[in-house]
Design a protein around this motif. Structure first.
Motif, PDB file in Angstrom:
ATOM      1  N   SER A 155       3.957  18.986  57.527  1.00 22.47           N
ATOM      2  CA  SER A 155       5.126  18.200  57.900  1.00 22.47           C
ATOM      3  C   SER A 155       4.701  16.928  58.629  1.00 22.47           C
ATOM      4  O   SER A 155       3.546  16.755  59.017  1.00 22.47           O
ATOM      5  CB  SER A 155       6.061  19.012  58.793  1.00 22.47           C
ATOM      6  OG  SER A 155       5.539  19.102  60.111  1.00 22.47           O
ATOM      7  N   ASP A 156       5.679  16.047  58.849  1.00 18.83           N
ATOM      8  CA  ASP A 156       5.444  14.825  59.615  1.00 18.83           C
ATOM      9  C   ASP A 156       5.888  14.965  61.070  1.00 18.83           C
ATOM     10  O   ASP A 156       5.961  13.978  61.807  1.00 18.83           O
ATOM     11  CB  ASP A 156       6.202  13.656  58.972  1.00 18.83           C
ATOM     12  CG  ASP A 156       5.652  13.298  57.598  1.00 18.83           C
ATOM     13  OD1 ASP A 156       4.425  13.419  57.411  1.00 18.83           O
ATOM     14  OD2 ASP A 156       6.451  12.926  56.718  1.00 18.83           O
ATOM     15  N   LEU A 157       6.178  16.170  61.494  1.00 19.81           N
ATOM     16  CA  LEU A 157       6.712  16.399  62.836  1.00 19.81           C
ATOM     17  C   LEU A 157       5.614  16.331  63.896  1.00 19.81           C
ATOM     18  O   LEU A 157       4.427  16.482  63.603  1.00 19.81           O
ATOM     19  CB  LEU A 157       7.380  17.771  62.892  1.00 19.81           C
ATOM     20  CG  LEU A 157       8.550  17.999  61.942  1.00 19.81           C
ATOM     21  CD1 LEU A 157       9.027  19.436  62.050  1.00 19.81           C
ATOM     22  CD2 LEU A 157       9.693  17.025  62.222  1.00 19.81           C
ATOM     23  N   ASP A 158       6.039  16.128  65.144  1.00 22.03           N
ATOM     24  CA  ASP A 158       5.146  16.258  66.295  1.00 22.03           C
ATOM     25  C   ASP A 158       5.160  17.732  66.706  1.00 22.03           C
ATOM     26  O   ASP A 158       5.878  18.138  67.619  1.00 22.03           O
ATOM     27  CB  ASP A 158       5.626  15.375  67.451  1.00 22.03           C
ATOM     28  CG  ASP A 158       5.606  13.901  67.097  1.00 22.03           C
ATOM     29  OD1 ASP A 158       4.718  13.491  66.343  1.00 22.03           O
ATOM     30  OD2 ASP A 158       6.495  13.168  67.569  1.00 22.03           O
ATOM     31  N   TYR A 159       4.381  18.517  66.011  1.00 22.21           N
ATOM     32  CA  TYR A 159       4.421  19.969  66.168  1.00 22.21           C
ATOM     33  C   TYR A 159       3.279  20.475  67.047  1.00 22.21           C
ATOM     34  O   TYR A 159       2.242  19.823  67.204  1.00 22.21           O
ATOM     35  CB  TYR A 159       4.336  20.658  64.801  1.00 22.21           C
ATOM     36  CG  TYR A 159       2.984  20.490  64.124  1.00 22.21           C
ATOM     37  CD1 TYR A 159       1.910  21.331  64.448  1.00 22.21           C
ATOM     38  CD2 TYR A 159       2.771  19.499  63.164  1.00 22.21           C
ATOM     39  CE1 TYR A 159       0.673  21.171  63.832  1.00 22.21           C
ATOM     40  CE2 TYR A 159       1.543  19.336  62.554  1.00 22.21           C
ATOM     41  CZ  TYR A 159       0.496  20.181  62.893  1.00 22.21           C
ATOM     42  OH  TYR A 159      -0.740  20.015  62.301  1.00 22.21           O
ATOM     43  N   THR A 160       3.473  21.654  67.613  1.00 23.68           N
ATOM     44  CA  THR A 160       2.393  22.460  68.150  1.00 23.68           C
ATOM     45  C   THR A 160       2.610  23.892  67.683  1.00 23.68           C
ATOM     46  O   THR A 160       3.692  24.450  67.848  1.00 23.68           O
ATOM     47  CB  THR A 160       2.342  22.449  69.686  1.00 23.68           C
ATOM     48  OG1 THR A 160       2.267  21.106  70.156  1.00 23.68           O
ATOM     49  CG2 THR A 160       1.118  23.220  70.181  1.00 23.68           C
TER      50      THR A 160
END
Length: 239
Positions: free
Chosen positions: A160-165
Motif C-alpha cells: 500500500s501507499d499508507l504510512d503503516y506500521t
C-alpha cells in the motif's frame, strides 16, 4: 485525534480503546458484537467513545467505520483454526481501500513475530523444547492457517501507499499494567509481549510516525508467563 479501532472487543482491543480514551482521543470501537463490548473495567459508556457494529468482511461497513478518522488501529484477532482464515487479509483489504478513499494515511496493525518466514525461526534462547518442539508445533500446525493469513495481510499492507506500521508481538499474555517494554524494527529475541504493553505501543505509534512503512517488534522483559498457560490461552484466543 479521532481514532478508529478494529478488533475492539478483543483482549488487546479493549485495552487499546481504554488507553486512547484516557489519553484524550475520540475513539470509534469497531466490533461484530457491540452489545458485548466493555472497556475492560466493566464500563460501556464514555463521552468520547462510539461503538460501531461492523464485520471487516463487509467493505461497506468498513467504509462507514473509517470515514472521519485520523488514524486507523487494527487489533483484529481470531483463534487458531484448521480451516482457512481470511479475517486478516480480507479485513485489511477493505480497511486499506477505505483509507485510500478518504485520504487517511496512518495505519497501525497487529501481526505476530511468528508470521514472516524470514524472521519466524530466529532463536529466542528459549531452550531445546521451546525452540525445537513447541514453536514449530505452534507455527506449522496449531497456527498454520492463522499465520498464513497474517502474512497475506502483511504483504497487502506493505504494497500500500499508507504510512503503516506492522506490529509484531510475541506470545501474548496479561499484566495488570504497562511495563517498561522494549521495541525495535523488524524483530526482537524476546518470547513474550503483554497485551497492556502491546496496546500502549500501538497507541504510541498511532500518535506519531515512528517505524513508518516498516514492521516493529515489541516485547515484555520484566515478567514472563508460564509456557503451558500461554499455550492454553493461545489455543482459544488471539489479540
Amino acid at each position: 485525534m479521532n481514532i478508529v479501532v478494529f478488533g475492539a472487543n478483543g483482549g488487546t482491543g479493549r485495552l487499546l480503546v481504554r488507553r486512547a480514551l484516557d489519553a484524550g482521543h475520540t475513539v470509534t470501537a469497531v466490533t461484530r458484537h457491540p452489545d458485548a463490548f466493555t472497556l475492560g473495567d466493566g464500563a460501556t459508556l464514555h463521552e468520547n467513545l462510539s461503538v460501531l457494529a461492523a464485520d471487516v468482511h463487509d467493505p461497506n461497513a468498513v467504509d462507514r467505520a473509517v470515514t472521519g478518522h485520523d488514524v486507523v488501529l487494527s487489533a483484529l484477532g481470531v483463534p487458531y483454526a484448521r480451516k482457512p482464515i481470511t479475517v486478516y487479509s480480507v479485513g485489511i483489504t477493505n480497511i486499506i481501500a477505505a483509507m485510500d478513499r478518504y485520504g487517511i494515511r496512518r495505519l497501525v496493525c497487529v501481526s505476530s513475530s511468528a508470521t514472516d518466514p524470514a524472521t519466524r525461526y530466529h532463536d529466542t534462547g528459549g531452550g531445546f523444547i521451546f525452540e525445537k518442539v513447541l514453536k514449530p508445533f505452534i507455527t506449522k500446525t496449531l497456527g498454520k492457517e492463522l499465520y498464513a493469513d497474517m502474512l497475506r495481510m502483511e504483504r497487502l499492507v506493505q504494497a500500500s501507499d499508507l504510512d503503516y506500521t506492522i506490529v509484531r508481538p510475541s506470545g501474548l499474555f496479561e499484566t495488570p499494567a504497562v511495563t517498561e517494554y522494549v521495541d525495535a524494527e523488524i524483530e526482537l529475541p524476546e518470547r513474550f509481549t503483554s497485551r497492556a504493553d502491546l496496546a500502549a505501543f500501538m497507541l504510541r505509534l498511532g500518535e506519531g510516525d515512528e517505524y513508518s512503512r516498516t514492521s516493529a517488534a515489541v516485547a515484555t522483559v520484566s515478567t514472563h508467563p508460564r509456557v503451558i498457560d500461554l499455550l492454553r490461552q493461545e489455543a482459544f484466543a488471539r489479540s
